[in-house]
Write a protein that holds these residues in place. Structure first.
Motif, short mmCIF file in Angstrom:
data_model
loop_
_atom_site.label_atom_id
_atom_site.label_comp_id
_atom_site.label_asym_id
_atom_site.label_seq_id
_atom_site.Cartn_x
_atom_site.Cartn_y
_atom_site.Cartn_z
N ASN A 194 -8.76 4.67 -6.07
CA ASN A 194 -9.29 4.01 -4.47
C ASN A 194 -10.14 2.75 -5.11
N GLY B 18 0.82 -1.03 0.06
CA GLY B 18 -0.05 -0.01 0.02
C GLY B 18 0.98 1.29 0.01
N THR C 187 -13.41 9.73 -2.14
CA THR C 187 -12.51 9.11 -1.45
C THR C 187 -11.03 9.06 -2.47
N SER C 188 -10.07 8.65 -1.82
CA SER C 188 -8.57 8.69 -2.41
C SER C 188 -7.63 7.71 -1.54
N PRO C 189 -7.02 7.08 -2.36
CA PRO C 189 -5.92 6.14 -1.77
C PRO C 189 -5.12 7.04 -0.75
N LYS D 185 1.24 4.06 -3.01
CA LYS D 185 0.63 5.31 -2.83
C LYS D 185 2.06 6.42 -2.96
N SER E 178 -6.41 -3.43 4.48
CA SER E 178 -5.71 -2.46 3.76
C SER E 178 -4.20 -3.19 3.28
N PHE F 216 -7.59 0.02 -5.19
CA PHE F 216 -7.38 -0.52 -3.90
C PHE F 216 -8.35 -1.56 -3.36
N ASN F 217 -9.57 -1.13 -3.38
CA ASN F 217 -10.35 -1.98 -2.90
C ASN F 217 -10.52 -3.26 -3.38
#
Ligand SMILES: Cc1cc2nc3c(=O)[nH]c(=O)nc-3n(C[C@H](O)[C@H](O)[C@H](O)COP(=O)(O)OP(=O)(O)OC[C@H]3O[C@@H](n4cnc5c(N)ncnc54)[C@H](O)[C@@H]3O)c2cc1C
Length: 512
Positions: free
Chosen positions: A186, A157, A347-349, A161, A200, A189-190
């Motif tokens: 995002n 992660g 939302t945003s990572p 990022k 996460s 990522f999910n």
């Protein structure tokens, strides 16, 4: 404590073997041992009333739904689940074709057919394709750190990022578009949290991430249900080998146990069940999920496991990924739609979620697959991972249905979208004999911990060898989290016992 009765006791020849758990690892081990003449005294103890474990197909909506494993990942010649499914004639013609077996997906999830944003508009395909390509190229780059001692950051992660921040600095679009791009990322990522079974990607270790091995082949499903496979394996076993509703409480090892029926014999292991029945054995293959092992580590082994082994169990990651099936009277999606992505524009990572789970849990849902095999009903399958998924398990069906109806009305911009007719979902975190979905290599652990977990006990040099053996998906270094990893691990441990008993045996291994 009562002593056990029945098939295995005193009647057969060779060592007495117990397998704990009848998922694909346990069934695979049992099938292999049963085929060898030295293993006449075999039993599988299963805590629940059914075999299959995390392979669980249920009748629903007039067809079959998979509450657990969904796809054969990498269905090609090197995949034993594919081979077995083909042998049992459980797959469709297209899935068996050479062409499908040669497709290299890199383990990446395909592009969505449509992407809805939380403001009720469709997201431009171009942006989705651009972000998917960025995200998966960064995922591929993580392989660079395999076996390097100096990974730039501890987790996948943080790495993603860090790289994304650099890309953002070069984005020239207006702020709204830049924010939308981050929101799309995002969503990916999910997706990756669902794939890895983690809350996460910050929890997933960077350096060993590339050790997970993707086989060639276009992922395929079982037209009649995944459980057809475990049912076929089960049908090949002698009738009374599996004992259901027999949760094991404690495994006493390094002992010298007796039993009334065989007074002259001594057994190094005694398996004590919750109902106080006890099964003496020479060897026990443990295939219980890592989530169960983590929760019961202090009481499941007597004497306790060596500290390093216990530490490996604590360190390897085990998270939750669930499915939510929604049945609709009429489809609101296009006939050729296969996969609906949901993008939450706020939302945003690069930003952490701060609100309480009850207000935002559904934002972790990655979207829905359109299930193809239902002729007269219309079913979507949503996927959700992490703490939000565990929170979802605490809600009632009505609450989940209401929340997702609101989500769908919002993202489609259709406030009158009819509510789904019914909901069905998995709850793997609450399942007492699973406690989550599958394993991953967490920050602070490496593939060596997986190998350590897989090592039998007692360690080399002890008089009574191979008392406790460990199988199950979390014990396969390169195929963890999959059905084929689980099956191979069961075969591996069966072969270990066969080699001990019959050193001349021709074993098909070494296993992948
Ligand atoms: C939602 C979900 C989706 C998935 N999707 C895929 C996929 O698409 N493709 C894929 O390859 N894999 C997938 N997986 C992973 C796959 O299902 C597992 O890796 C595999 O089935 C694990 O098999 P196993 O035999 O190791 O464990 P399990 O199947 O969990 O079997 C362990 C058995 O041990 C029993 N047990 C536990 N405690 C005790 C006890 N104390 N005493 C006696 N018995 C006990 C359990 O009841 C269970 O039957 C998915 C899993 C989940 C949860």
């Amino acid at each position: 404590m009562e002593s056990s009765g029945g098939r295995a006791e005193g009647s057969g020849r060779g060592p007495r073997v117990l397998v704990v758990g009848s998922g694909i690892a346990g069934l695979g081990a049992a099938q292999r041992l049963c085929r060898h003449p030295a293993f006449q005294q075999l039993r599988v103890l299963e805590a629940t009333a059914r075999a299959g474990g995390r392979i669980r197909s249920e009748r629903g909506f007039g067809g079959v739904v998979e509450l657990g494993a969904h796809w054969i990942h990498g269905p090609s010649q090197g995949n034993p689940v594919f081979q077995l499914a083909a042998k049992y004639q459980l797959l469709g013609e297209k899935d068996l074709s050479e062409e499908n077996q040669l497709i290299e997906t890199g383990g990446h999830v395909g592009l969505p057919s449509v992407s809805y944003a939380s403001s009720g508009v469709s997201v431009s395909r171009e942006l989705v394709v651009e972000m998917a390509s960025l995200f998966y190229s960064l995922i591929d780059q993580t392989r660079e750190f395999l076996h390097t001692a100096d990974a730039p950051v501890p987790s996948v992660g943080e790495y993603l990022k860090k790289e994304i921040r650099q890309h953002v600095a070069g984005w020239t679009e207006d702020e709204e578009t830049r924010n939308l791009k981050l929101a799309i990322l995002n969503s990916f990522f999910n997706v990756e949290c669902c794939v890895s079974g983690t809350h996460s990607m910050d929890l997933v270790a960077l350096a060993p991430f590339g050790e997970y091995t993707v086989l060639p082949g276009l992922d395929c499903t079982f037209p009649g249900g995944y459980q057809g496979l475990t049912n076929c394996i089960m049908a090949s076993l002698p009738e009374d080998v599996i004992v259901f509703n027999k949760p094991v409480k404690t495994i006493h090892w390094n002992g010298s146990f007796r039993e009334a029926l065989s007074p002259g014999e001594r057994f190094p292991v005694l398996v004590e069940c919750e109902d106080r029945t006890c099964f003496p054995a020479h060897h026990v293959i443990i295939t219980v999920p890592l989530g169960f092992l983590k929760e019961h580590l202090d009481t499941f082994f007597e004497p306790p496991l060596p500290p390093q082994k216990a530490e490996a169990i604590r360190k390897i990651g085990f998270g939750t990924s669930n499915k939510i099936f929604l049945e609709f009277e009429e489809p609101f999606w296009e006939p050729d739609c296969r996969h609906i992505q949901v993008v939450w524009e706020d939302t945003s990572p690069l930003e952490d979620v701060t609100s309480g789970l009850q207000h935002v849990w559904f934002k972790k849902l990655i979207g829905f697959l359109v299930l193809p095999s239902f002729a007269s009903v219309h079913v979507l399958c949503g996927f959700i991972a992490g703490l939000e998924s565990e929170f979802m398990e605490t809600l009632s069906d009505e609450e989940v249905l209401l929340s997702l109806t609101q989500v769908l009305r919002r993202v489609t911009g259709n406030a009158r979208l009819p509510a789904p007719r019914s909901v069905l979902r998995s709850c793997w975190y609450s399942a007492p004999f699973t406690r989550g979905s599958y394993s991953y290599v967490a920050v602070g652990s490496t593939g060596d911990d997986i190998d350590l977990l897989a090592q039998p006990l007692p360690e080399e040099g002890a008089k009574a060898q191979l008392q406790i053996l460990f199988a199950g998906e979390a014990t396969h270094r390169t195929f963890y989290s999959t059905t084929h990893g689980a099956l191979l691990s069961g075969w591996r441990e069966a072969d270990r016992l066969i080699a001990l008993q019959d050193p001349q045996a021709q074993l098909p291994g070494p296993w992948l």
